[in-house]
Motif scaffolding. Structure first.
Motif, PDB file in Angstrom:
ATOM      1  N   ASP A 146      72.676 -16.991  27.897  1.00  0.00           N
ATOM      2  CA  ASP A 146      74.084 -16.820  28.253  1.00  0.00           C
ATOM      3  C   ASP A 146      74.679 -18.090  28.849  1.00  0.00           C
ATOM      4  OD1 ASP A 146      72.366 -16.234  30.540  1.00  0.00           O
ATOM      5  OD2 ASP A 146      74.203 -15.656  31.585  1.00  0.00           O
ATOM      6  N   LEU A 147      73.889 -18.843  29.605  1.00  0.00           N
ATOM      7  CA  LEU A 147      74.385 -20.090  30.192  1.00  0.00           C
ATOM      8  C   LEU A 147      74.678 -21.136  29.119  1.00  0.00           C
ATOM      9  CD1 LEU A 147      72.044 -20.412  33.294  1.00  0.00           C
ATOM     10  CD2 LEU A 147      74.396 -19.573  33.206  1.00  0.00           C
ATOM     11  N   LYS A 148      73.833 -21.186  28.106  1.00  0.00           N
ATOM     12  CA  LYS A 148      74.023 -22.130  26.995  1.00  0.00           C
ATOM     13  C   LYS A 148      75.290 -21.788  26.207  1.00  0.00           C
ATOM     14  CE  LYS A 148      72.473 -25.110  23.808  1.00  0.00           C
ATOM     15  NZ  LYS A 148      72.337 -26.513  24.011  1.00  0.00           N
ATOM     16  N   VAL A 149      75.450 -20.518  25.872  1.00  0.00           N
ATOM     17  CA  VAL A 149      76.574 -20.088  25.043  1.00  0.00           C
ATOM     18  C   VAL A 149      77.894 -20.131  25.810  1.00  0.00           C
ATOM     19  CG1 VAL A 149      77.538 -18.126  23.767  1.00  0.00           C
ATOM     20  CG2 VAL A 149      75.111 -18.664  23.560  1.00  0.00           C
ATOM     21  N   LEU A 150      77.917 -19.601  27.027  1.00  0.00           N
ATOM     22  CA  LEU A 150      79.171 -19.494  27.779  1.00  0.00           C
ATOM     23  C   LEU A 150      79.593 -20.780  28.476  1.00  0.00           C
ATOM     24  CD1 LEU A 150      78.655 -15.979  29.401  1.00  0.00           C
ATOM     25  CD2 LEU A 150      80.062 -16.551  27.418  1.00  0.00           C
ATOM     26  N   TYR A 151      78.616 -21.562  28.960  1.00  0.00           N
ATOM     27  CA  TYR A 151      78.949 -22.725  29.781  1.00  0.00           C
ATOM     28  C   TYR A 151      78.393 -24.044  29.246  1.00  0.00           C
ATOM     29  CZ  TYR A 151      80.047 -18.905  32.912  1.00  0.00           C
ATOM     30  OH  TYR A 151      80.552 -17.759  33.440  1.00  0.00           O
ATOM     31  N   ASN A 152      77.750 -24.012  28.084  1.00  0.00           N
ATOM     32  CA  ASN A 152      77.194 -25.195  27.446  1.00  0.00           C
ATOM     33  C   ASN A 152      76.233 -25.961  28.370  1.00  0.00           C
ATOM     34  OD1 ASN A 152      76.828 -26.736  25.165  1.00  0.00           O
ATOM     35  ND2 ASN A 152      78.452 -28.174  25.712  1.00  0.00           N
ATOM     36  N   VAL A 153      75.420 -25.216  29.102  1.00  0.00           N
ATOM     37  CA  VAL A 153      74.423 -25.801  29.993  1.00  0.00           C
ATOM     38  C   VAL A 153      73.213 -26.216  29.163  1.00  0.00           C
ATOM     39  CG1 VAL A 153      72.897 -25.298  31.934  1.00  0.00           C
ATOM     40  CG2 VAL A 153      75.211 -24.420  31.928  1.00  0.00           C
ATOM     41  N   LYS A 154      72.656 -27.390  29.447  1.00  0.00           N
ATOM     42  CA  LYS A 154      71.521 -27.886  28.666  1.00  0.00           C
ATOM     43  C   LYS A 154      70.224 -27.132  28.962  1.00  0.00           C
ATOM     44  CE  LYS A 154      73.435 -32.446  28.048  1.00  0.00           C
ATOM     45  NZ  LYS A 154      73.306 -33.874  28.286  1.00  0.00           N
ATOM     46  N   ASN A 155      69.977 -26.830  30.226  1.00  0.00           N
ATOM     47  CA  ASN A 155      68.744 -26.136  30.607  1.00  0.00           C
ATOM     48  C   ASN A 155      68.980 -24.631  30.590  1.00  0.00           C
ATOM     49  OD1 ASN A 155      66.259 -25.385  31.540  1.00  0.00           O
ATOM     50  ND2 ASN A 155      66.510 -26.284  33.573  1.00  0.00           N
ATOM     51  N   GLU A 156      68.304 -23.926  29.683  1.00  0.00           N
ATOM     52  CA  GLU A 156      68.468 -22.484  29.546  1.00  0.00           C
ATOM     53  C   GLU A 156      67.511 -21.700  30.438  1.00  0.00           C
ATOM     54  OE1 GLU A 156      68.411 -21.072  25.497  1.00  0.00           O
ATOM     55  OE2 GLU A 156      69.298 -22.932  24.779  1.00  0.00           O
ATOM     56  N   TYR A 157      66.716 -22.364  31.262  1.00  0.00           N
ATOM     57  CA  TYR A 157      65.731 -21.693  32.101  1.00  0.00           C
ATOM     58  C   TYR A 157      66.116 -21.821  33.568  1.00  0.00           C
ATOM     59  CZ  TYR A 157      63.029 -21.587  27.851  1.00  0.00           C
ATOM     60  OH  TYR A 157      62.633 -21.359  26.575  1.00  0.00           O
ATOM     61  N   ILE A 158      66.100 -20.695  34.267  1.00  0.00           N
ATOM     62  CA  ILE A 158      66.480 -20.652  35.675  1.00  0.00           C
ATOM     63  C   ILE A 158      65.302 -20.100  36.481  1.00  0.00           C
ATOM     64  CG2 ILE A 158      68.008 -19.537  37.358  1.00  0.00           C
ATOM     65  CD1 ILE A 158      69.463 -21.577  35.711  1.00  0.00           C
ATOM     66  N   ILE A 159      65.019 -20.734  37.615  1.00  0.00           N
ATOM     67  CA  ILE A 159      63.997 -20.239  38.538  1.00  0.00           C
ATOM     68  C   ILE A 159      64.713 -19.574  39.715  1.00  0.00           C
ATOM     69  CG2 ILE A 159      62.150 -20.873  40.115  1.00  0.00           C
ATOM     70  CD1 ILE A 159      61.449 -23.151  38.220  1.00  0.00           C
ATOM     71  N   SER A 160      64.306 -18.353  40.015  1.00  0.00           N
ATOM     72  CA  SER A 160      64.881 -17.604  41.130  1.00  0.00           C
ATOM     73  C   SER A 160      63.774 -17.132  42.053  1.00  0.00           C
ATOM     74  CB  SER A 160      65.647 -16.377  40.615  1.00  0.00           C
ATOM     75  OG  SER A 160      66.654 -16.744  39.722  1.00  0.00           O
ATOM     76  N   GLY A 161      64.103 -17.018  43.326  1.00  0.00           N
ATOM     77  CA  GLY A 161      63.170 -16.492  44.310  1.00  0.00           C
ATOM     78  C   GLY A 161      63.754 -15.251  44.962  1.00  0.00           C
ATOM     79  N   PHE A 162      63.004 -14.175  44.965  1.00  0.00           N
ATOM     80  CA  PHE A 162      63.470 -12.904  45.508  1.00  0.00           C
ATOM     81  C   PHE A 162      62.559 -12.455  46.642  1.00  0.00           C
ATOM     82  CE2 PHE A 162      64.953 -12.963  41.155  1.00  0.00           C
ATOM     83  CZ  PHE A 162      66.219 -12.418  41.219  1.00  0.00           C
ATOM     84  N   ALA A 163      63.111 -11.657  47.556  1.00  0.00           N
ATOM     85  CA  ALA A 163      62.329 -11.020  48.612  1.00  0.00           C
ATOM     86  C   ALA A 163      62.859  -9.608  48.788  1.00  0.00           C
ATOM     87  CB  ALA A 163      62.443 -11.790  49.924  1.00  0.00           C
ATOM     88  N   GLY A 164      61.941  -8.690  49.112  1.00  0.00           N
ATOM     89  CA  GLY A 164      62.369  -7.310  49.292  1.00  0.00           C
ATOM     90  C   GLY A 164      61.221  -6.392  49.630  1.00  0.00           C
TER      91      GLY A 164
END
Length: 169
Positions: A146-164
């Motif tokens: 979605d980032l590539k298609v909607l915002y033309n971002v080069k890196n399509e991989y996102i790292i997230s950190g969650f806690a819960g």
């Protein structure tokens, strides 16, 4: 309506299969909650990740599991929703009350009335508070077309950190 029916039938199947082994987790993205990001999302931005997980093959000190996950983020650009099915390998105890898991899933991201297929790889550490409750932290690498298609971002991989928290039924 089809998505809701599919999710409800999957949840009922999981519940009927493992009524006493079911685990439900709710986590928040730490970075978005504490500092926001450089894309206009302020601190205290909601980004929840929830999983319904069931062990399907138990071993002595570990198990294989399957799960359904839902991720929702209230982002500036447009709300982010991701639904996924996955599998994981969970070690119940690596040291005293600390356990770990590795997960792989495949799902779909919905943004701006469009859908994008996605997959993610994640690792989890948990601390067993009592027999039913665990504190968990998760590191997740997600393919975000979605980032590539909607915002033309080069890196399509996102790292997230969650806690819960994770609750065992």
């Amino acid at each position: 309506m089809r998505k809701i029916l599919l999710v409800c039938s999957f949840m009922f199947t999981l519940y009927s299969y493992g009524q006493h082994n079911l685990e439900i987790s709710l986590q928040q993205d730490i970075r978005l909650f504490l500092v926001g990001d450089q894309k206009g999302n302020d601190p205290l931005t909601i980004n929840f990740l929830s999983k319904v997980e069931i062990p399907v093959y138990n071993l002595k000190k570990n198990h294989l599991s399957t799960y359904f996950s839902v991720e929702y983020a209230d982002l500036v650009g447009k709300n982010y929703q991701r639904y996924a099915l996955g599998a994981g390998y969970v070690v119940k105890s690596i040291y005293r009350r600390i356990g770990a898991g590795a997960y792989l899933d495949f799902g779909k991201i919905y943004r701006k009335k469009q859908g994008y297929f996605s997959y993610s790889l994640s690792g989890e550490l948990n601390y067993k508070i009592n027999n039913r409750l665990k504190f968990i932290v998760t590191q997740q690498l997600t393919h975000r077309k979605d980032l590539k298609v909607l915002y033309n971002v080069k890196n399509e991989y996102i790292i997230s950190g969650f806690a819960g928290l994770k609750y065992s039924m």
